[in-house]
Design a protein around this motif. Structure first.
Motif, PDB file in Angstrom:
ATOM      1  N   TYR A 647       0.933  -1.154  -0.103  1.00 58.32           N
ATOM      2  CA  TYR A 647       0.389   0.119   0.094  1.00 58.32           C
ATOM      3  C   TYR A 647       1.098   1.998  -0.021  1.00 58.32           C
ATOM      4  N   GLN A 648       0.460   1.991  -0.765  1.00 62.22           N
ATOM      5  CA  GLN A 648       1.016   3.294  -1.200  1.00 62.22           C
ATOM      6  C   GLN A 648       0.453   4.726  -0.124  1.00 62.22           C
ATOM      7  N   GLY A 649       0.682   4.953   0.956  1.00 65.22           N
ATOM      8  CA  GLY A 649       1.029   6.055   1.792  1.00 65.22           C
ATOM      9  C   GLY A 649       1.179   7.236   1.600  1.00 65.22           C
ATOM     10  N   GLY A 650       0.903   8.101   1.323  1.00 64.60           N
ATOM     11  CA  GLY A 650       1.901   9.197   1.388  1.00 64.60           C
ATOM     12  C   GLY A 650       3.191   9.422   0.453  1.00 64.60           C
ATOM     13  N   PRO A 697      -5.957   1.580   5.103  1.00 66.52           N
ATOM     14  CA  PRO A 697      -6.078   3.365   6.222  1.00 66.52           C
ATOM     15  C   PRO A 697      -7.162   3.261   6.011  1.00 66.52           C
ATOM     16  N   ILE A 698      -7.594   4.370   7.215  1.00 66.24           N
ATOM     17  CA  ILE A 698      -8.594   4.466   7.884  1.00 66.24           C
ATOM     18  C   ILE A 698      -8.690   5.876   8.379  1.00 66.24           C
ATOM     19  N   SER A 699      -8.900   7.072   7.851  1.00 65.88           N
ATOM     20  CA  SER A 699      -8.973   8.288   8.722  1.00 65.88           C
ATOM     21  C   SER A 699      -9.279   8.415   9.914  1.00 65.88           C
ATOM     22  N   ASN A 700      -8.887   9.064  10.404  1.00 66.15           N
ATOM     23  CA  ASN A 700      -9.390   9.678  11.600  1.00 66.15           C
ATOM     24  C   ASN A 700      -8.302  11.009  12.459  1.00 66.15           C
ATOM     25  N   VAL A 701      -9.070  11.126  13.792  1.00 70.51           N
ATOM     26  CA  VAL A 701      -8.319  12.596  14.434  1.00 70.51           C
ATOM     27  C   VAL A 701      -7.617  11.868  15.359  1.00 70.51           C
ATOM     28  N   THR A 702      -6.347  13.137  15.833  1.00 68.48           N
ATOM     29  CA  THR A 702      -5.333  12.430  16.260  1.00 68.48           C
ATOM     30  C   THR A 702      -5.475  13.789  16.792  1.00 68.48           C
ATOM     31  N   GLY A 703      -5.807  14.479  18.332  1.00 66.36           N
ATOM     32  CA  GLY A 703      -5.354  15.496  18.854  1.00 66.36           C
ATOM     33  C   GLY A 703      -6.330  16.560  18.164  1.00 66.36           C
ATOM     34  N   ALA A 705      -5.289  17.522  14.611  1.00 67.24           N
ATOM     35  CA  ALA A 705      -4.565  16.785  12.611  1.00 67.24           C
ATOM     36  C   ALA A 705      -5.418  15.979  13.189  1.00 67.24           C
ATOM     37  N   THR A 706      -5.908  15.697  11.148  1.00 67.57           N
ATOM     38  CA  THR A 706      -6.541  14.684  10.684  1.00 67.57           C
ATOM     39  C   THR A 706      -5.263  13.751   9.953  1.00 67.57           C
ATOM     40  N   GLU A 707      -5.649  12.469  10.004  1.00 70.62           N
ATOM     41  CA  GLU A 707      -4.685  11.519   9.376  1.00 70.62           C
ATOM     42  C   GLU A 707      -5.020  10.306   9.242  1.00 70.62           C
ATOM     43  N   ASP A 708      -4.264   9.500   8.705  1.00 68.75           N
ATOM     44  CA  ASP A 708      -4.225   8.793   8.559  1.00 68.75           C
ATOM     45  C   ASP A 708      -3.533   7.265   9.111  1.00 68.75           C
ATOM     46  N   VAL A 709      -4.002   6.547   9.701  1.00 65.13           N
ATOM     47  CA  VAL A 709      -3.650   5.390  10.458  1.00 65.13           C
ATOM     48  C   VAL A 709      -3.809   4.020   9.989  1.00 65.13           C
ATOM     49  N   LEU A 710      -3.350   2.791   9.981  1.00 69.31           N
ATOM     50  CA  LEU A 710      -3.732   2.228   9.211  1.00 69.31           C
ATOM     51  C   LEU A 710      -3.728   1.220  10.024  1.00 69.31           C
ATOM     52  N   ALA A 711      -4.680  -0.282   9.386  1.00 69.31           N
ATOM     53  CA  ALA A 711      -5.150  -0.641  10.341  1.00 69.31           C
ATOM     54  C   ALA A 711      -4.633  -2.527   9.518  1.00 69.31           C
ATOM     55  N   ILE A 712      -4.092  -3.351   9.977  1.00 69.65           N
ATOM     56  CA  ILE A 712      -2.733  -4.231   9.907  1.00 69.65           C
ATOM     57  C   ILE A 712      -3.964  -5.590  10.163  1.00 69.65           C
ATOM     58  N   THR A 713      -4.202  -6.228   9.317  1.00 71.68           N
ATOM     59  CA  THR A 713      -5.332  -7.620   8.856  1.00 71.68           C
ATOM     60  C   THR A 713      -3.824  -8.761   8.019  1.00 71.68           C
ATOM     61  N   GLY A 714      -3.907  -9.357   8.912  1.00 75.57           N
ATOM     62  CA  GLY A 714      -3.254 -10.737   8.843  1.00 75.57           C
ATOM     63  C   GLY A 714      -3.742 -12.332   9.676  1.00 75.57           C
ATOM     64  N   MET A 752     -12.176   4.542  20.178  1.00 78.22           N
ATOM     65  CA  MET A 752     -13.005   3.771  19.904  1.00 78.22           C
ATOM     66  C   MET A 752     -12.629   2.380  19.639  1.00 78.22           C
ATOM     67  N   ALA A 753     -12.894   1.394  19.570  1.00 79.07           N
ATOM     68  CA  ALA A 753     -12.926  -0.116  19.365  1.00 79.07           C
ATOM     69  C   ALA A 753     -13.719  -0.887  18.051  1.00 79.07           C
ATOM     70  N   ILE A 754     -12.810  -1.271  17.218  1.00 80.25           N
ATOM     71  CA  ILE A 754     -12.349  -1.864  16.151  1.00 80.25           C
ATOM     72  C   ILE A 754     -11.848  -3.127  15.743  1.00 80.25           C
ATOM     73  N   SER A 755     -12.905  -4.236  15.321  1.00 80.40           N
ATOM     74  CA  SER A 755     -12.484  -5.927  15.618  1.00 80.40           C
ATOM     75  C   SER A 755     -12.608  -6.310  14.053  1.00 80.40           C
ATOM     76  N   GLY A 756     -12.576  -7.350  14.308  1.00 82.20           N
ATOM     77  CA  GLY A 756     -12.547  -8.569  13.086  1.00 82.20           C
ATOM     78  C   GLY A 756     -11.020  -8.057  11.645  1.00 82.20           C
ATOM     79  N   ARG A 757     -11.708  -8.368  10.492  1.00 84.15           N
ATOM     80  CA  ARG A 757     -10.911  -7.805   9.582  1.00 84.15           C
ATOM     81  C   ARG A 757     -11.133  -7.118   8.679  1.00 84.15           C
ATOM     82  N   ILE A 758     -10.189  -6.559   7.977  1.00 87.11           N
ATOM     83  CA  ILE A 758     -10.532  -5.797   7.234  1.00 87.11           C
ATOM     84  C   ILE A 758      -9.602  -5.668   5.627  1.00 87.11           C
ATOM     85  N   THR A 759     -10.259  -5.838   4.458  1.00 87.64           N
ATOM     86  CA  THR A 759      -9.784  -7.056   3.528  1.00 87.64           C
ATOM     87  C   THR A 759      -9.110  -5.858   2.714  1.00 87.64           C
ATOM     88  N   SER A 760     -10.059  -4.548   2.386  1.00 80.48           N
ATOM     89  CA  SER A 760      -9.615  -4.153   0.769  1.00 80.48           C
ATOM     90  C   SER A 760     -10.545  -2.715   1.441  1.00 80.48           C
TER      91      SER A 760
END
Length: 1237
Positions: A647-650, A697-703, A705-714, A752-760
């Protein structure tokens, strides 16, 4: 099994439950047109209750705010985001979505989705592809494909979609693994008709080309030099296993049975019990019905000449469609190749086989030989054989080819365990079904082994076929199976896990590679259930149908493709000069030659990055870049193992797979996930302990600043420790925060909490993302306990500890904590607030869990949180395998009970323990141990304004005192007492509603009176049955008052038929709530009446200013499962949703308030002091008014009677007055005196 509670409060170390940063709805950018309907806010009024805690078995919790919110379990689907940032399921799929792209064309705005699924929103989507309207979420199925889609590329320039995977089509001509979808929902073949192996990735090339990556060596539609053929793979169909019938048989003894011509050892033998004849001068038919589908390629018929009879003309009719098949044959008299359909000839007197080849491949599950003309007195046959080129092995052994006649050795299947044959339903054949108890099954005792008859060694694609679950109604109990294959003599097994949750029939490619059948070796494929599954019903259904081997043809053209192909759509003829493309040429240089696997392609600027399973002596190891000048070696000479996803992020390239280092061993912290930035490899922490399969990538808020965090599945179980950050459990899902260069789990952030798998995922309109996977999300990550605020929000307790399930004696706890008891066997089951002046302000959480505090100290089962958020536990005096289900307070002494054992000093404890909260130590004088089998305390309640603590549950005695089920601890005298009468059974609830009156519930017998709810009066130690309680349909699991004095109450439990009941006692009789409000599986664990801010509609069941909070797993008809619901006497409304391990449905068991002031009516309320002052002022005012009214009334009465005041002035003021001396006036006031003389 792991405990569903894997973290506490702000921390999420549980299996498959990691966190996403808490996002404000005002900060989430939304541009899509998906409309989400908000639900009315609950109008409960908890202002005067102080702090309110919720306890239960959950890892994350949310308020129900939008229609469509659910609490799990996690299932495959397509997701957008609610305005509150939670994931919103737009459509359900019955399998995994592997690829998505955004397609726009005029009025069309759609999301194309592909994967290993057979339905979307219940609509059949064969081949694993469908269109989703990007504005409404509506589904448009596409038809014509079979197989599974791995890759999609939406070409905006040509307004078409390139589709790749392990696919083929019945809709158009011969092609394989790649095709084009057009805007009119039609298919168009690529000029080269696909590939000879599966496609894994498709991207736009640098020079207006399209690049395919996968596991292939040649183009399917272009013939190059070399023989390109395989040996004869003809397989005999097992006609002997079919149901055989005939019409108009001769009736002659020995010549009437149509079965005698099947499986003959010698087809030349004729006569009785060897030949089948028709009746004289009559047409008729011979018919075979199979339990499975097939595509015949060749028919061999042996005519008869018994007594000059024989068949002259026939036709082959395919069933059930009824089509007449086109056949081709060699004319025995001329040797010419001829064709026939309705009138196919058989030569007279020819007892050898006449061979007919089928012109078209047509699927069928039965066929009929219709005889229309004959020789002599009538027709007949002496033998029949049917062949196909497909190599199958069926789970039902009788479907495999028998060893008879001209058949080959035949396939074989061995089923171990309790398998039953199931009808084909909507599938192509019958299959085996195993129905397993999820608590008691083993993959080693339930499995099927397939052994097909493979005639030659070579490269094969192997497919496992799975019948759909809608046909047999098992969608709710299907799970996953492990497929293990042994394909070569000296090679280890291959293994892959596939899902069986498909609504409709599907196949999975389970192997691509070499199969060896030399020296008598026979390949085999084993299907077995994956261990530890529970689809949610405690039943697991496993099915086994068939496996297919497809041989790859051989090519010897000197220059092959090797997993990469660059296609130029602008050229009408596909060039076979593969050396002209730097991409094709780079693929050809990879090893292993002709079997390199390309898993991922990403175009970045003018470079194409290629990742997969390959090596190269020049440094193209598992990943490289290529442009017009040729391939480029990445830093470290690539990686040391397979790359699965990129995945290309920036400016960073994120790479996931099975690698742990670079090829030259220069970075050993890569750990299967890494970033490639400025031509250098950077570790993400120290990575994870298993294969990474997707990075999203998942859009989110840190303080701010809006940024992307990365959901890693495997396929990993934990995230590895690095620096000062410990390892934590993850089981296939974790989130990396690039701006913090750390995992979200390690950051002190409200989440907040996420669980499971994000595949695409796919990007819509440049800003919003659309996701695929198995996802659940809740607004607050809080394991087992949360705070319900007065403004209808949720918060944690402000501490950061990690909850982890304990494993010891799990089975014992489960047996001991039976239905009807309040203690949960895992997690936090109860809570309590204690405030005493300014010195003590503590929160106690109890249940069954293991935890560590911020200093790494172990804490088990009880957590005590002070006002500074410092925490402590009970210590080693209480056994760590104890389970707490009840808490009670007497002054500053905490009494905690459940399935509890241990030793404080020299005192053995069992059932209950006393702890001094003021001095943070166990009380010196402990209650003597409770005695009995599986001693369990369910309730502890101190009587108001006394030193008596009432303890109820399952036990026989306390110390040496016999007091079964209910005992009283006198904390002043430090001794057990009986309540006045022996109570037998199990006490589940005890509630004090006044200083002297309590409600007692359970399955109880007092004296000769057996019932379920009593009142208890401590002034005379008398129990009295609540009227009609003995007629409640089952044991009372939970109870709460319905009014201030406890004369009315709510009770819930399980009836004898297993259904949930809820009833209210109105003071004279019990009134049942309509059981149609509750769906199956409802488990009510707690009840609490709450005041409201505004009245609801009038109901006979509940006061208008009250609502009933129902806790547990509440299956609301028409909605689904909620952890808490509000009842207004008529309707059930979801209130709280929670999830547990891996997205499973959570539950709540208890609500605890700092001040239990539930019955003062709704609305705002004045403090007691103000109420007293107002009442006094009103009383004084009324008194004053009464006095004034009395004076006025008297004045009016006298005036009406003619009264006039006496004169008050005199003419002579002094003349007529006699002066009296003062001593004469007051002399008598001196008291008694002697008479004067």
């Amino acid at each position: 099994m792991r405990d569903p509670l894997s973290s506490l409060l702000a921390s999420r170390a549980g299996k498959l439950a990691l966190s996403l940063l808490l996002a404000s709805p005002d900060l989430i950018s939304r541009t899509a047109a998906f409309a989400f309907t908000p639900v009315p806010a609950p109008n409960i009024n908890i202002d005067r209750l102080g702090r309110v805690a919720l306890a239960g078995d959950f890892d994350a919790i949310s308020l129900y705010e939008y229609e469509g919110q659910t609490q799990g379990p996690a299932t495959n689907g397509l997701y957008s985001r609610f305005p509150n940032a939670l994931f919103a399921k737009i459509q359900k799929t019955d399998g995994e979505v592997r690829a998505m792209c955004h397609y726009t064309d005029g009025d069309t705005d759609a999301i194309v989705v592909g994967g290993n699924f057979t339905s979307v929103d219940g609509q059949s989507t064969p081949g694993g592809i469908a269109l989703i309207d990007a504005n409404t979420g509506d589904v448009t199925p596409t038809t014509g494909l079979t197989g599974q889609v791995n890759a999609l590329y939406c070409d905006p320039k040509r307004q078409q979609v390139y589709v790749g995977g392990a696919i083929d089509s019945n809709a158009i001509g011969n092609y394989s693994n790649a095709i084009i979808w057009k805007a009119d929902n039609s298919w168009e073949n690529l000029p080269f008709k696909g590939f000879d192996g599966p496609v894994h990735s498709i991207v736009a090339g640098v020079n207006d080309t399209v690049v395919f990556g996968g596991q292939f060596q040649k183009l399917a539609g272009i013939v190059l030099s070399g023989n390109g053929t395989a040996e004869n793979n003809t397989q005999s169909l097992p006609i002997g296993s079919a149901t055989i019938t005939a019409q108009t048989s001769s009736g002659q003894p020995g010549f009437t049975d149509p079965k005698v011509i099947v499986c003959k050892a010698d087809t030349k033998i004729q006569g009785s019990d060897s030949t089948w004849l028709l009746a004289d001068d009559s047409p008729g038919f011979w018919k075979a019905e199979f339990g499975f589908g097939f595509q015949p390629t060749q028919l061999q018929l042996h005519n008869t000449d018994f007594e000059g009879r024989g068949t002259k003309e026939f036709r082959f009719t395919a069933l059930p469609d009824g089509g007449i098949m086109n056949l081709t044959y060699n004319d025995p008299s001329t040797g010419e190749r001829k064709y026939c359909d309705a009138k196919c000839p058989l030569p007279q007197g020819n007892t050898s086989a006449q061979v007919f080849d089928f012109v078209n491949l047509v699927g069928m599950d039965s066929f009929r030989i219709d005889i229309s003309q004959w020789y002599g007195n009538g027709g007949g046959l002496n033998g029949i054989e049917l062949f196909q080129t497909d190599i199958y092995a069926y789970a039902i052994q009788e479907f495999n080819a028998p060893k008879c006649g001209g058949a080959t050795s035949g396939g074989q299947a061995t089923a171990v365990g309790n398998w039953q044959s199931s009808p084909s339903h909507d599938s192509s054949s019958k299959y085996l079904t195993a129905t397993l108890d999820t608590a008691d099954y083993s993959p080693n005792s339930t499995y099927v082994v397939f052994r097909p008859d493979v005639p030659q060694s070579g490269d094969y694609t192997i497919k496992m076929y799975t019948p759909g679950c809608q046909g047999d109604g098992t969608c709710g109990t299907r799970g996953r199976v492990n497929i293990t294959g042994f394909m070569e003599t000296d090679a280890g097994p291959s293994s892959i896990v596939i899902a069986q949750t498909n609504d409709f029939d599907k196949y999975d490619e389970i192997y691509n590679g070499h199969v060896d059948v030399t020296n008598g070796f026979r390949p085999e494929v084993t299907l077995a259930p994956v261990a530890g599954q529970n689809p949610g019903t405690n039943v697991l259904t496993v099915v086994a149908q068939r496996v297919r081997f497809e041989i790859h043809t051989v090519q010897d053209n000197g220059t092959e493709l090797n997993g990469l192909f660059e296609y130029n759509p602008n050229e009408q003829i596909t060039s076979t000069n593969f050396t002209a493309s730097t991409i094709d040429k780079a693929g050809a240089s990879l090893s292993p030659q002709s079997s390199a696997i390309v898993n991922a392609l990403v175009k970045a600027d003018k470079r194409l990055y290629v990742g997969g399973n390959f090596t190269n002596k020049d440094g193209l190891n598992y990943i490289f870049a290529v442009d017009d000048s040729g391939p480029t070696v990445l830093s470290g000479k690539g990686l040391n193992d397979q790359v699965v996803t990129i995945y290309q992020g920036g400016s960073a390239l994120y790479v996931g797979g099975n690698f742990t280092n670079t090829q030259d061993n220069s970075n050993d912290n890569l750990g299967r996930i890494a970033a490639y930035v400025d031509d250098k490899w950077q570790a993400l922490g120290a990575g994870v302990d298993g294969v990474v399969t997707s990075i999203v990538p998942i859009s989110n808020v840190t303080g701010n600043a809006t940024e992307d965090v990365l959901a890693i599945t495997g396929d990993f179980e934990s995230v590895r420790a690095f620096g000062n950050n410990p390892s934590f459990a993850a089981d296939g899902f974790a989130i990396w925060v690039p701006s913090q260069n750390n995992w979200l789990e390690n950051l002190a952030l409200s989440t907040m909490a996420i669980s499971g798998r994000i595949t695409s995922f796919v990007l819509l309109n440049g800003t919003e993302r659309f996701y695929a996977g198995r996802i659940t999300s809740q607004g607050l990550g809080a394991s087992g306990a949360a705070v319900l605020n007065s403004n209808n929000t949720l918060s944690s307790f402000g501490i950061n500890i990690n909850l982890q399930q304990q494993q010891q004696q799990a089975s014992l706890r489960k047996r001991a904590l039976t239905a009807g008891q309040n203690a949960n066997n895992t997690g936090i089951s109860t809570a309590l607030f204690h405030k005493n002046g300014n010195n003590i302000d503590k929160t106690i959480l109890a249940g069954h869990f293991a935890a560590t505090d911020k200093d790494g100290q172990n804490i088990t089962n009880v957590v005590i949180i002070d006002s500074n958020n410092d925490i402590r536990g009970f210590g080693d005096e209480v056994d760590s395998n104890s389970t707490f289900g009840a808490l009670g307070l007497l002054g500053d002494v905490l009494f905690a009970g459940g399935l509890v054992t241990g030793q404080v000093g020299t005192t053995k404890i069992a059932g209950v323990v006393a702890y001094d909260l003021a001095n943070n130590k166990f009380q010196d004088s402990q209650p003597p141990a409770l005695q009995g089998t599986n001693v369990t305390v369910n309730v502890i309640a101190a009587r108001r304004n006394s030193q008596d603590v009432y303890v109820g549950g399952r036990f026989d005695s306390a110390g040496a005192l016999s007091c079964p089920s209910l005992c009283v601890w006198d904390n002043d005298r430090k001794q057990w007492n009986t309540p006045g009468a022996d109570v037998y059974g199990v006490v589940t609830n005890l509630l004090w509603v006044s200083d002297t009156k309590a409600l007692v519930a359970g399955n109880l017998t007092i004296g000769n009176n057996q019932t379920k709810v009593f009142t208890f009066d401590s002034t005379n130690s008398q129990f009295q049955e609540v009227a009609g309680a003995g007629d409640l349909p089952g044991t009372v699991d939970t109870l709460c008052p319905a009014n201030l004095d406890g004369s009315q109450m709510w009770a819930a439990g399980k009836s004898s038929d297993g259904n949930t009941y809820l009833q209210r006692f109105d003071g004279s009789k019990w009134n049942a709530v309509d059981d149609k409000l509750f769906g199956s599986g409802t488990n009510i664990q707690g009840l609490q009446a709450l005041p409201l801010t505004q009245d609801h509609q009038k109901s006979d069941l509940i006061d208008q200013n009250q609502g009933l909070l129902i806790l547990g797993q509440v299956n609301i008809t028409g909605f689904g499962v909620a952890s808490a619901a509000l009842f207004d006497g008529t309707t059930l409304t979801p209130f709280l949703l929670s999830s547990a391990q891996g997205g499973a449905s959570g539950s709540l068991s208890k609500v605890v308030a700092e001040r239990e002031d539930f019955f003062q009516g709704g609305g705002k309320h004045l403090a007691l002091g103000f109420i007293v002052l107002i009442a006094l002022a009103i009383a004084l005012a009324l008194t004053f008014l009464l006095v004034v009214a009395g004076i006025l009334l008297e004045w009016y009465r006298k005036r009406a009677a003619g009264y006039s005041p006496a004169p008050t002035s005199f003419t002579d003021h002094v003349g007529n007055q006699s002066r009296i001396p003062p001593q004469e006036l007051f002399g008598t006031l001196r008291g008694p005196q002697a008479p004067a003389i």
